[in-house]
Scaffold this motif. Structure first.
Motif: not given
Length: 488
Positions: A16, A20, A44
């Motif tokens: 993640a 990002g 997310l």
């Protein structure tokens, strides 16, 4: 929960964060907002998890694309990582000379305490007059502006166990939401204030339009830039320097744990047998989390290291990297487990607190900063504004924009102020004690204490520091005028 589930949960957090960063590099509007990769990655996971995707019928189930064990792991991580963040704050830092520190820290501390205590004053007043009677909110809602804005995601998530134990579980979700609003608003409003300051001549170093390179907007270094991540303070053949620093952090946290357990033992042996009512004993430290004591543990370890001469093996830049690592994973996991239902059920209170916090911070910056800080009031004040809106990193980003070559004493004064400010506000002892005190005594006792602290901070700044600071500013302006006249 199996070890494999815990390990896989960490792997997904890493994915993640990487996603990002990819979004930050590729998406223009995200760059213009200076959104950290951790916030993007957390958003997310939130969308793909039980709060959004899991609410739609599909093959993924109620937990979205993730397992229940992964979500559970993310939920407990912030409470652990926040102690790492606070333990590293003062490790490896040199203490300034008393004379230099006293000159810079006074007005800076006055401004910082006004920000921190004033957020309690505004929040508690709103809780007593509007949120509790009109929206049936908990009185503890009054502490959320300071926890979310001044404390940031780390403090908001770290206070979750205490809030849940006191029956205020939704408060942690509201605080994390406020922290997100604060950090985004801090950057957007801060950049707007800097542009206004440049156009109106409030800034002393930055002239012309505020422009940042493409690399800076993407959060990358140019190919010709170099930034040291830290110093090798031990030979890797003996112990990896990063491992050594992690071990020091562990000892600092253990020192803090011993202090907290000692305070809890003293509490149980003394006044804990006093009952406020039939079911509520007079306990405060029983609800205090570990992280403010971890900060104290770091300070104690640093003092001992300096006393016995092994402080040279502690590098503050390495500690900052450890702190940043913990903060990134904390923010991702905190946002990923944010309860949108809790925010939605308390949307009116959330909106009121967010708007009130932003308006208060902007007002204090524009009104108090130029009155208590002489030269470079904008450069020095914008750092405290950024911190009061999100995290310390927000203040540093704004100071970097307005003083890119660090020619003003803004960074130095900000750092000195942190030595006195951090142990109390923004996740320190005051922040940790606020929720239990409100739970035990209601809104008004803490309100009047914070009102007194706010009033003292403002008056000391205006009556004691202002004359000296204005004298320095006038003397500088006189010299500049003489130089201009001589050149003509």
């Amino acid at each position: 929960m199996s070890p494999e589930a815990v390990g896989f949960a960490f792997l997904i957090l890493g994915v993640a964060l990487l996603l990002g960063k990819f979004v930050r590099v590729k998406v223009g509007w995200v760059q213009s907002l200076f959104l950290p990769s951790s916030i993007i990655g957390g958003a997310l996971l939130l969308i793909l998890g039980p709060q959004v995707l899991g609410r739609f019928n599909g093959p993924w189930g109620e937990s979205g694309l993730f397992t229940e064990g992964m979500v559970e792991t993310w939920g407990v991580l912030p409470g652990l990582l926040i102690s790492v963040i606070f333990a590293t704050m003062f490790l490896g830092q040199d203490l300034p000379s008393p004379k230099r520190a006293a000159k810079l820290v006074g007005p800076q501390l006055s401004l910082g305490v006004a920000f921190g205590s004033g957020q309690y004053v505004i929040g508690l007043l709103l809780a007593a007059l509007i949120l509790v009677p009109v929206f049936a909110a908990s009185p503890m809602t009054g502490a959320l502006i300071e926890i979310g804005f001044e404390g940031g995601h780390g403090t908001a998530a770290g206070m979750r166990p205490v809030m849940e134990e006191l029956g205020f579980g939704e408060g942690a979700d509201l605080a994390v939401g406020l922290a997100t609003v604060g950090i985004v608003g801090g950057i957007i409003i801060g950049i707007g204030l800097i542009n206004w300051g440049v156009r109106t001549g409030k800034t002393e170093e930055l002239k012309g339009d505020v422009k940042m390179s493409v690399a800076e907007q993407k959060g990358l270094f140019r190919s010709d830039e170099y930034y040291s991540a830290g110093t090798m303070t031990s030979r890797p053949s003996s112990v990896e320097p990063f491992s050594l620093h992690m071990a020091i952090v562990a000892v600092a946290i253990l020192i803090g744990w011993c202090i907290l357990e000692g305070l809890r033992w003293i509490e149980q042996q003394t006044y804990a047998n006093v009952m406020l009512d039939d079911t509520t004993p007079l306990e405060i430290f029983a609800y205090v989390p570990l992280f403010p004591m971890a900060l104290l543990g770091g300070v104690i370890f640093q003092v001992i290291a300096g006393r016995f001469g092994f402080d040279r093996y502690i590098d503050h830049q390495v500690m900052l990297r450890i702190q940043g690592l913990a903060l990134d994973f904390l923010i991702v996991s905190a946002i990923a487990t944010l309860s949108l239902e809790a925010v939605g059920d308390n949307l009116a209170a959330f909106a009121i607190l967010a708007v009130a916090g932003i308006v208060f911070n902007v007002a204090i910056f524009l009104w108090l900063a130029p009155r208590v800080i002489g030269r470079f009031w904008f450069e020095r004040g914008i750092g405290d504004f950024g911190q009061s809106m999100g995290v310390t990193a927000t203040g540093l980003i704004l100071m970097r924009v307005v003083d890119p070559e660090a020619k003003t004493p803004a960074f130095e004064a900000f750092g000195y102020k942190q030595l006195v400010f951090e142990p109390f506000f923004g996740g320190g002892l005051v922040t940790a004690l606020a929720i239990p005190i409100i739970y035990l005594t209601g809104v008004w006792p803490l309100f009047f204490v914070m009102l007194a602290v706010f009033t003292i901070a403002v008056l000391v700044g205006l009556l004691y520091f202002r004359p000296r600071e204005m004298k320095d500013r006038d003397e500088h302006n006189r010299k500049m005028a003489e130089q201009e006249q001589a050149s003509v």
